[in-house]
Scaffold this active site. Structure first.
Site, PDB file in Angstrom:
ATOM      1  N   GLY A  90       0.830  -1.213   0.000  1.00 35.73           N
ATOM      2  CA  GLY A  90       0.000   0.000   0.000  1.00 35.73           C
ATOM      3  C   GLY A  90       0.854   1.248   0.000  1.00 35.73           C
ATOM      4  O   GLY A  90       0.490   2.292   0.536  1.00 35.73           O
ATOM      5  N   ALA A  91       2.023   1.149  -0.666  1.00 42.17           N
ATOM      6  CA  ALA A  91       3.070   2.167  -0.523  1.00 42.17           C
ATOM      7  C   ALA A  91       2.919   3.361  -1.456  1.00 42.17           C
ATOM      8  O   ALA A  91       3.692   4.307  -1.370  1.00 42.17           O
ATOM      9  CB  ALA A  91       4.440   1.512  -0.740  1.00 42.17           C
TER      10      ALA A  91
ATOM     11  N   VAL B  29      -2.295  -7.514  -3.087  1.00 42.90           N
ATOM     12  CA  VAL B  29      -2.176  -8.318  -1.861  1.00 42.90           C
ATOM     13  C   VAL B  29      -3.287  -9.357  -1.710  1.00 42.90           C
ATOM     14  O   VAL B  29      -3.162 -10.294  -0.917  1.00 42.90           O
ATOM     15  CB  VAL B  29      -2.136  -7.440  -0.575  1.00 42.90           C
ATOM     16  CG1 VAL B  29      -0.922  -6.532  -0.561  1.00 42.90           C
ATOM     17  CG2 VAL B  29      -3.428  -6.642  -0.400  1.00 42.90           C
TER      18      VAL B  29
ATOM     19  N   SER C 150      -7.726  -0.753  12.243  1.00 47.98           N
ATOM     20  CA  SER C 150      -8.385   0.554  12.336  1.00 47.98           C
ATOM     21  C   SER C 150      -9.059   0.639  13.697  1.00 47.98           C
ATOM     22  O   SER C 150      -9.493  -0.381  14.249  1.00 47.98           O
ATOM     23  CB  SER C 150      -9.450   0.685  11.241  1.00 47.98           C
ATOM     24  OG  SER C 150     -10.322   1.760  11.534  1.00 47.98           O
TER      25      SER C 150
ATOM     26  N   TYR D  34     -16.103  -3.118   6.271  1.00 39.09           N
ATOM     27  CA  TYR D  34     -14.789  -2.564   6.623  1.00 39.09           C
ATOM     28  C   TYR D  34     -14.453  -2.873   8.088  1.00 39.09           C
ATOM     29  O   TYR D  34     -13.361  -3.360   8.402  1.00 39.09           O
ATOM     30  CB  TYR D  34     -14.785  -1.053   6.376  1.00 39.09           C
ATOM     31  CG  TYR D  34     -13.475  -0.383   6.690  1.00 39.09           C
ATOM     32  CD1 TYR D  34     -12.403  -0.444   5.791  1.00 39.09           C
ATOM     33  CD2 TYR D  34     -13.279   0.315   7.885  1.00 39.09           C
ATOM     34  CE1 TYR D  34     -11.196   0.177   6.074  1.00 39.09           C
ATOM     35  CE2 TYR D  34     -12.075   0.942   8.178  1.00 39.09           C
ATOM     36  CZ  TYR D  34     -11.030   0.865   7.266  1.00 39.09           C
ATOM     37  OH  TYR D  34      -9.826   1.474   7.555  1.00 39.09           O
TER      38      TYR D  34
ATOM     39  N   ALA E  75     -15.642  -5.188  10.020  1.00 40.53           N
ATOM     40  CA  ALA E  75     -15.433  -6.630  10.208  1.00 40.53           C
ATOM     41  C   ALA E  75     -14.053  -7.037   9.703  1.00 40.53           C
ATOM     42  O   ALA E  75     -13.351  -7.836  10.345  1.00 40.53           O
ATOM     43  CB  ALA E  75     -16.525  -7.414   9.493  1.00 40.53           C
TER      44      ALA E  75
ATOM     45  N   LYS F 258     -11.380  -5.256   9.607  1.00 41.94           N
ATOM     46  CA  LYS F 258     -10.334  -4.753  10.506  1.00 41.94           C
ATOM     47  C   LYS F 258     -10.353  -5.488  11.856  1.00 41.94           C
ATOM     48  O   LYS F 258      -9.305  -5.678  12.478  1.00 41.94           O
ATOM     49  CB  LYS F 258     -10.482  -3.244  10.690  1.00 41.94           C
ATOM     50  CG  LYS F 258     -10.233  -2.459   9.394  1.00 41.94           C
ATOM     51  CD  LYS F 258      -8.842  -2.721   8.835  1.00 41.94           C
ATOM     52  CE  LYS F 258      -8.513  -1.839   7.652  1.00 41.94           C
ATOM     53  NZ  LYS F 258      -7.155  -2.059   7.127  1.00 41.94           N
TER      54      LYS F 258
HETATM   55  P1  NAD Z   1      -5.048   5.110   0.848  1.00 46.06           P
HETATM   56  O1  NAD Z   1      -6.247   4.758   0.035  1.00 46.06           O
HETATM   57  O2  NAD Z   1      -4.585   6.497   0.854  1.00 46.06           O
HETATM   58  O3  NAD Z   1      -3.843   4.122   0.444  1.00 46.06           O
HETATM   59  C1  NAD Z   1      -4.053   2.738   0.345  1.00 46.06           C
HETATM   60  C2  NAD Z   1      -3.108   2.159  -0.673  1.00 46.06           C
HETATM   61  O4  NAD Z   1      -3.394   0.748  -0.780  1.00 46.06           O
HETATM   62  C3  NAD Z   1      -3.298   2.756  -2.086  1.00 46.06           C
HETATM   63  O5  NAD Z   1      -2.061   3.191  -2.608  1.00 46.06           O
HETATM   64  C4  NAD Z   1      -3.881   1.613  -2.886  1.00 46.06           C
HETATM   65  O6  NAD Z   1      -3.514   1.608  -4.265  1.00 46.06           O
HETATM   66  C5  NAD Z   1      -3.326   0.392  -2.156  1.00 46.06           C
HETATM   67  N1  NAD Z   1      -4.104  -0.818  -2.418  1.00 46.06           N
HETATM   68  C6  NAD Z   1      -5.456  -0.936  -2.477  1.00 46.06           C
HETATM   69  N2  NAD Z   1      -5.801  -2.191  -2.797  1.00 46.06           N
HETATM   70  C7  NAD Z   1      -4.644  -2.887  -2.943  1.00 46.06           C
HETATM   71  C8  NAD Z   1      -4.348  -4.232  -3.273  1.00 46.06           C
HETATM   72  N3  NAD Z   1      -5.311  -5.117  -3.547  1.00 46.06           N
HETATM   73  N4  NAD Z   1      -3.057  -4.611  -3.320  1.00 46.06           N
HETATM   74  C9  NAD Z   1      -2.062  -3.710  -3.066  1.00 46.06           C
HETATM   75  N5  NAD Z   1      -2.284  -2.419  -2.774  1.00 46.06           N
HETATM   76  C10 NAD Z   1      -3.561  -2.020  -2.709  1.00 46.06           C
HETATM   77  O7  NAD Z   1      -5.367   4.644   2.328  1.00 46.06           O
HETATM   78  P2  NAD Z   1      -4.631   4.973   3.707  1.00 46.06           P
HETATM   79  O8  NAD Z   1      -5.487   5.912   4.440  1.00 46.06           O
HETATM   80  O9  NAD Z   1      -3.194   5.246   3.494  1.00 46.06           O
HETATM   81  O10 NAD Z   1      -4.828   3.557   4.413  1.00 46.06           O
HETATM   82  C11 NAD Z   1      -3.769   2.625   4.625  1.00 46.06           C
HETATM   83  C12 NAD Z   1      -4.283   1.580   5.600  1.00 46.06           C
HETATM   84  O11 NAD Z   1      -4.654   2.232   6.810  1.00 46.06           O
HETATM   85  C13 NAD Z   1      -5.550   0.867   5.111  1.00 46.06           C
HETATM   86  O12 NAD Z   1      -5.491  -0.476   5.508  1.00 46.06           O
HETATM   87  C14 NAD Z   1      -6.665   1.584   5.853  1.00 46.06           C
HETATM   88  O13 NAD Z   1      -7.796   0.769   6.019  1.00 46.06           O
HETATM   89  C15 NAD Z   1      -5.975   1.879   7.167  1.00 46.06           C
HETATM   90  N6  NAD Z   1      -6.566   2.976   7.923  1.00 46.06           N
HETATM   91  C16 NAD Z   1      -6.686   4.212   7.389  1.00 46.06           C
HETATM   92  C17 NAD Z   1      -7.257   5.226   8.147  1.00 46.06           C
HETATM   93  C18 NAD Z   1      -7.442   6.640   7.617  1.00 46.06           C
HETATM   94  O14 NAD Z   1      -8.171   7.411   8.240  1.00 46.06           O
HETATM   95  N7  NAD Z   1      -6.787   7.021   6.522  1.00 46.06           N
HETATM   96  C19 NAD Z   1      -7.704   4.967   9.438  1.00 46.06           C
HETATM   97  C20 NAD Z   1      -7.550   3.669   9.946  1.00 46.06           C
HETATM   98  C21 NAD Z   1      -6.980   2.691   9.177  1.00 46.06           C
END
Ligand code: NAD
Length: 243
Positions: A14-15, A59, A137, A150, A152, A154
């Site tokens: 997710g980089a 992933v 999360s 979502y 569930a 997490k």
């Molecule tokens: P984001 O959407 O900004 O980034 C997520 C990244 O994951 C994207 O670059 C996307 O292309 C990649 N991705 C999506 N599906 C994929 C797959 N099948 N294989 C590989 N890569 C994939 O989201 P974020 O806010 O940076 O979230 C990162 C993590 O943190 C997630 O798991 C999200 O659920 C969790 N999270 C985010 C928040 C928030 O408020 N932003 C809060 C709690 C948890």
């Protein structure tokens, strides 16, 4: 910043943006060599970061994850740290949601965590040590109307963390981070007023988190001072839920 991760090889999924990109910067900044992966092209994103190489990987797809770990084995020959930050968010009322959307969310957020942890544990078995960090999360604990799939997924990540920590001890530690709202493209609040953000998220500290704050916590969990943590879920959330 110290070079406390010098000599370590790290995988971050997710980089391409958001929390994953911040984790890449934090780990590379602490001296690790980072394999940055995303389902999207990484060329315009974190590849400018020193000691970082990009690999495309979905992933949720076992064959794609398999190719990723083969590539790490061939080029780096070892893996010390694995951080699964890939994830998606999806909103929908229970009565309206198609089961295919539920399955898509679970397959990326939960099956993806399982597959990355599995591949990492297999590689880490070779060296007899390693750190796995999954991204959950705060909503795993709070729940939220219209976000049942979502939440569930997490909650599943938290359960996976606790079980794998016991299974992989003592050589590999497994922890997760469960952020509250963080300012990333997933949240999409860049055009929202501070008033709207405060009402929507109701965070005692009065603001949402910054990706760097999650990156810093992951760096700590990867570093020398976190060796006694396993099975834990740490929640940087501004006080919204006390876990
Ligand atoms: P984001 O959407 O900004 O980034 C997520 C990244 O994951 C994207 O670059 C996307 O292309 C990649 N991705 C999506 N599906 C994929 C797959 N099948 N294989 C590989 N890569 C994939 O989201 P974020 O806010 O940076 O979230 C990162 C993590 O943190 C997630 O798991 C999200 O659920 C969790 N999270 C985010 C928040 C928030 O408020 N932003 C809060 C709690 C948890």
């Amino acid at each position: 910043m110290t070079n406390e991760l010098e000599g370590k090889v790290a995988l971050v999924t997710g980089a391409a943006q958001g929390i994953g990109a911040a984790v890449v910067r934090a780990l590379a900044g602490a001296g690790a060599t980072v394999i940055a992966t995303d389902i999207r092209d990484l060329n315009q994103t974190c590849l400018g970061v020193a000691r970082t190489r990009g690999v495309t990987c979905d992933v949720s797809d076992p064959a794609s994850v398999d190719r990723l770990f083969h590539s790490i084995a061939e080029t780096e020959g070892r893996l010390d740290l694995a951080v699964n930050a890939a994830g998606i968010l999806s909103e929908g009322r229970l009565v309206d949601m198609d089961v295919s959307e539920f399955d898509r969310l679970i397959s990326i957020n939960l099956r993806g965590s399982f597959l990355i942890a599995q591949g990492a544990a297999r590689m880490m078995a070779g060296s007899g040590s390693g750190r796995i960090i999954l991204v959950a999360s705060e909503l795993a604990y709070l729940g939220r109307a219209d976000f049942s799939a979502y939440c569930a997924s997490k909650a599943g990540v938290v359960g996976l963390t606790r079980s794998l920590a016991r299974e992989l001890a003592p050589s590999i530690t497994v922890n997760s981070v469960a952020p509250g709202p963080v300012d990333t493209p997933m949240l999409g609040v860049e055009n929202m007023s501070q008033d709207w953000i405060e009402k929507e998220f109701d965070v005692p500290l009065g603001r949402i988190g910054r990706p760097e704050e999650i990156g810093g916590l992951v760096r700590f969990l990867c570093g020398p001072d976190a060796g006694f943590f396993t099975g834990q879920t740490l929640s940087p959330n501004g006080g919204a839920v006390m876990i």
